[in-house]
Design an enzyme around this catalytic site. Sequence first.
Site: not given
Length: 181
Positions: A118, A120, A128-131, A154, A161
């Site tokens: 994952v 970004v 808010g884009l990772g979410k 990590d 998360y």
Amino acid sequence: MGFWKTWFSASEPIATSKTTPFEEYTVDTVGNSSGVRDASTQEARIVFSTERDIDLYELEELCDAVGWSRRPLRKVKKAIEHSFLVASMWQVRGNKRRLIGFARATSDHAFNATIWDVVVHPEFQSKGLGKALMKYVLKKLRSEEISNVTLFADPHVVDFYRTLGFMSDPEGIKGMFWYPQ
């Protein structure tokens, strides 16, 4: 399995259709770090995709931007080819697109999936884009009736998360690892 039932039985409906190649998520002034809209620039859109035809060099640039160590491109290509799900996130402005996010998942195609890689781009973090990318991945996995989703994180992103509902060893299961000597 109680944890996963509560995560996916929330008020947000989960689509049960098969994966579609592109889904759009519109964000106002994405990529405009000043927060001021310039009349000469086109408004950016964020598009999610499950298309696997990703330029490996563009993916490598994205990983470089967050400081990940380089991996052999032939192995990255093989990992993508053998993944159950590949999700990418693009900034689209006019007819130009830029890879700004990526994630993939492996799976037994029935019960379990593990999310990997994952990433970004730093310019797009804390917006808010990772979410949104993670919710997209989880939605796609749930649409394939995958009920147990794991990932490796990590230490500096564990809290991120947790905000998405992930927890360390939710049922007391202890993970074990084997590495070549």
